[in-house]
Design a protein around this motif. Sequence first.
Motif, mmCIF file in Angstrom:
data_model
loop_
_atom_site.group_PDB
_atom_site.id
_atom_site.type_symbol
_atom_site.label_atom_id
_atom_site.label_comp_id
_atom_site.label_asym_id
_atom_site.label_seq_id
_atom_site.Cartn_x
_atom_site.Cartn_y
_atom_site.Cartn_z
ATOM 1 N N LEU A 62 0.814 -1.210 0.000
ATOM 2 C CA LEU A 62 0.000 0.000 0.000
ATOM 3 C C LEU A 62 0.852 1.266 0.000
ATOM 4 N N GLN A 63 2.167 1.113 -0.022
ATOM 5 C CA GLN A 63 3.064 2.266 -0.056
ATOM 6 C C GLN A 63 2.898 3.015 -1.373
ATOM 7 N N HIS A 64 3.255 4.302 -1.388
ATOM 8 C CA HIS A 64 3.246 5.073 -2.638
ATOM 9 C C HIS A 64 4.014 4.299 -3.711
ATOM 10 N N GLY A 65 3.459 4.255 -4.913
ATOM 11 C CA GLY A 65 4.117 3.552 -5.998
ATOM 12 C C GLY A 65 3.978 2.048 -5.932
ATOM 13 N N GLY A 66 3.266 1.538 -4.909
ATOM 14 C CA GLY A 66 3.066 0.106 -4.796
ATOM 15 C C GLY A 66 4.310 -0.672 -4.436
ATOM 16 N N THR A 67 5.300 -0.031 -3.794
ATOM 17 C CA THR A 67 6.541 -0.718 -3.456
ATOM 18 C C THR A 67 7.239 -0.073 -2.267
ATOM 19 N N PHE A 68 7.858 -0.908 -1.428
ATOM 20 C CA PHE A 68 8.626 -0.419 -0.284
ATOM 21 C C PHE A 68 9.802 0.436 -0.725
ATOM 22 N N LYS A 69 10.239 0.291 -1.958
ATOM 23 C CA LYS A 69 11.450 0.958 -2.425
ATOM 24 C C LYS A 69 11.341 2.483 -2.466
ATOM 25 N N VAL A 70 10.123 3.003 -2.406
ATOM 26 C CA VAL A 70 9.962 4.458 -2.358
ATOM 27 C C VAL A 70 10.643 5.035 -1.119
ATOM 28 N N ARG A 71 10.621 4.306 -0.032
ATOM 29 C CA ARG A 71 11.251 4.790 1.203
ATOM 30 C C ARG A 71 12.744 5.040 0.985
ATOM 31 N N GLY A 72 13.427 4.070 0.408
ATOM 32 C CA GLY A 72 14.858 4.215 0.175
ATOM 33 C C GLY A 72 15.190 5.251 -0.871
ATOM 34 N N ALA A 73 14.367 5.303 -1.921
ATOM 35 C CA ALA A 73 14.622 6.275 -2.988
ATOM 36 C C ALA A 73 14.508 7.701 -2.466
ATOM 37 N N LEU A 74 13.452 7.970 -1.722
ATOM 38 C CA LEU A 74 13.274 9.312 -1.165
ATOM 39 C C LEU A 74 14.369 9.658 -0.169
ATOM 40 N N ASN A 75 14.721 8.697 0.688
ATOM 41 C CA ASN A 75 15.766 8.974 1.670
ATOM 42 C C ASN A 75 17.089 9.275 0.988
ATOM 43 N N ALA A 76 17.398 8.539 -0.081
ATOM 44 C CA ALA A 76 18.654 8.773 -0.798
ATOM 45 C C ALA A 76 18.680 10.153 -1.440
ATOM 46 N N LEU A 77 17.588 10.543 -2.080
ATOM 47 C CA LEU A 77 17.566 11.845 -2.757
ATOM 48 C C LEU A 77 17.517 12.994 -1.753
ATOM 49 N N LEU A 78 16.860 12.796 -0.628
ATOM 50 C CA LEU A 78 16.769 13.859 0.379
ATOM 51 C C LEU A 78 18.072 14.035 1.155
ATOM 52 N N SER A 79 18.861 12.984 1.238
ATOM 53 C CA SER A 79 20.091 13.070 2.035
ATOM 54 C C SER A 79 21.338 13.288 1.191
ATOM 55 N N THR A 80 21.174 13.342 -0.138
ATOM 56 C CA THR A 80 22.344 13.489 -0.995
ATOM 57 C C THR A 80 22.993 14.857 -0.852
ATOM 58 N N ARG A 81 24.290 14.866 -1.019
ATOM 59 C CA ARG A 81 25.035 16.126 -1.030
ATOM 60 C C ARG A 81 25.180 16.666 -2.447
ATOM 61 N N GLU A 82 24.871 15.807 -3.408
ATOM 62 C CA GLU A 82 24.945 16.234 -4.804
ATOM 63 C C GLU A 82 23.654 16.956 -5.171
ATOM 64 N N GLN A 83 23.776 18.071 -5.824
ATOM 65 C CA GLN A 83 22.607 18.893 -6.115
ATOM 66 C C GLN A 83 22.304 18.954 -7.616
ATOM 67 N N THR A 84 22.675 17.901 -8.355
ATOM 68 C CA THR A 84 22.361 17.880 -9.776
ATOM 69 C C THR A 84 20.854 17.737 -9.955
ATOM 70 N N GLY A 85 20.376 18.202 -11.072
ATOM 71 C CA GLY A 85 18.941 18.126 -11.327
ATOM 72 C C GLY A 85 18.504 16.793 -11.891
ATOM 73 N N GLN A 86 19.473 15.924 -12.192
ATOM 74 C CA GLN A 86 19.147 14.641 -12.808
ATOM 75 C C GLN A 86 19.605 13.482 -11.937
ATOM 76 N N VAL A 87 18.855 12.383 -12.013
ATOM 77 C CA VAL A 87 19.217 11.164 -11.297
ATOM 78 C C VAL A 87 19.044 9.997 -12.259
ATOM 79 N N VAL A 88 19.971 9.039 -12.182
ATOM 80 C CA VAL A 88 19.935 7.857 -13.046
ATOM 81 C C VAL A 88 19.974 6.615 -12.166
ATOM 82 N N VAL A 89 19.156 5.621 -12.515
ATOM 83 C CA VAL A 89 19.142 4.362 -11.768
ATOM 84 C C VAL A 89 18.909 3.219 -12.742
ATOM 85 N N ALA A 90 19.500 2.074 -12.456
ATOM 86 C CA ALA A 90 19.199 0.850 -13.208
ATOM 87 C C ALA A 90 18.193 0.052 -12.403
ATOM 88 N N SER A 91 17.248 -0.554 -13.101
ATOM 89 C CA SER A 91 16.196 -1.267 -12.380
ATOM 90 C C SER A 91 15.530 -2.294 -13.270
#
Length: 325
Positions: A62-91
């Motif tokens: 029932l998590q946003h996006g239908g997956t627990f992985k939203v928690r980790g994705a948001l935490n990673a982007l919110l805690s990053t020190r890099e301020q680029t406007g783009q993000v790339v991931v393999a999935s």
Amino acid sequence: MSARDVPVRDAGARAEPPRVLRTDVRSARRRLIGRVRKTPVFHTSVDGPDGPVPVSLKLEFLQHGGTFKVRGALNALLSTREQTGQVVVASGGNAGIAVALAAAQLGRECTVVVPESAPHTKVAAMWAHGAEVLWHGTSYAEAQQRAKSLAAERGAEHLHAYDMPAVVAGAGVIGLELEEQVRGRPPVLAAIGGGGLIAGLGAALGRRRQIVGVESEHTPALSAALAAGEPVDITSRSASTELLCATRVGEIAFDIAQRHRMPALSVADDAITAAREYLWREFRVVVELEGAAALAAVQSGVYTPEPGVRPIVVLCGANTELPVV
């Protein structure tokens, strides 16, 4: 090495993976307040090989996006020190959905590199959240190599789908929720995949509760790593594209599983399919195959709880084709 670096191998000994601690998970929970759902727990009984088995189902699908992985994705982007406007991931699917959703929420552009076998349902969900989707190779490993090079070419931030401290800490927030939602210290069963979920649960709960990892017998990534004493590449023999998950467990997950002596149980594909069909038939709950893996261990008898113990079963994702039966 910074806390966000993923360890790499050199010609000699394996690099020590970064440790993800309970304090990191607590920080992730504070960071995610108001951005993710505290998913409910449903206490019930399910059919087992010898009769009803009491369980507590963590409804993380029932998590946003239908997956627990939203928690980790948001935490990673919110805690990053890099301020680029783009993000790339393999999935192969859910991580791409999660990062696309998280990036859209934070106003960043997202590119997901997927293998040719990626399920159309999951690719469509990535598009729905505004991601650019690129196909490369026939495996997650090949897509991952392309994602790394693409991020370097574009000057974008590269996220790892599961083997990254901030991603693991985000997933671990599930464990903190379970401490508040379920009395006592029952064992927690969860799908392994690449290991982000079980690693997060292990980081959050330590040895307060036993974490039991469950994997398809055709993709025994953690079992193979524990037998070899290090993460190793395996070849998936599953006929289902939904079960074509990571074929190498993450370094962080391996380290936590080894230190906590975490068991890795293998279940048959048909048992996982039967568990998913059971959830729909009995509860009108729709999950993907990996989301039903932990329940399959209980229903098939691969995992038998001690008398009087009600295990927690994490239903971790719901991005699948309909109908499921």
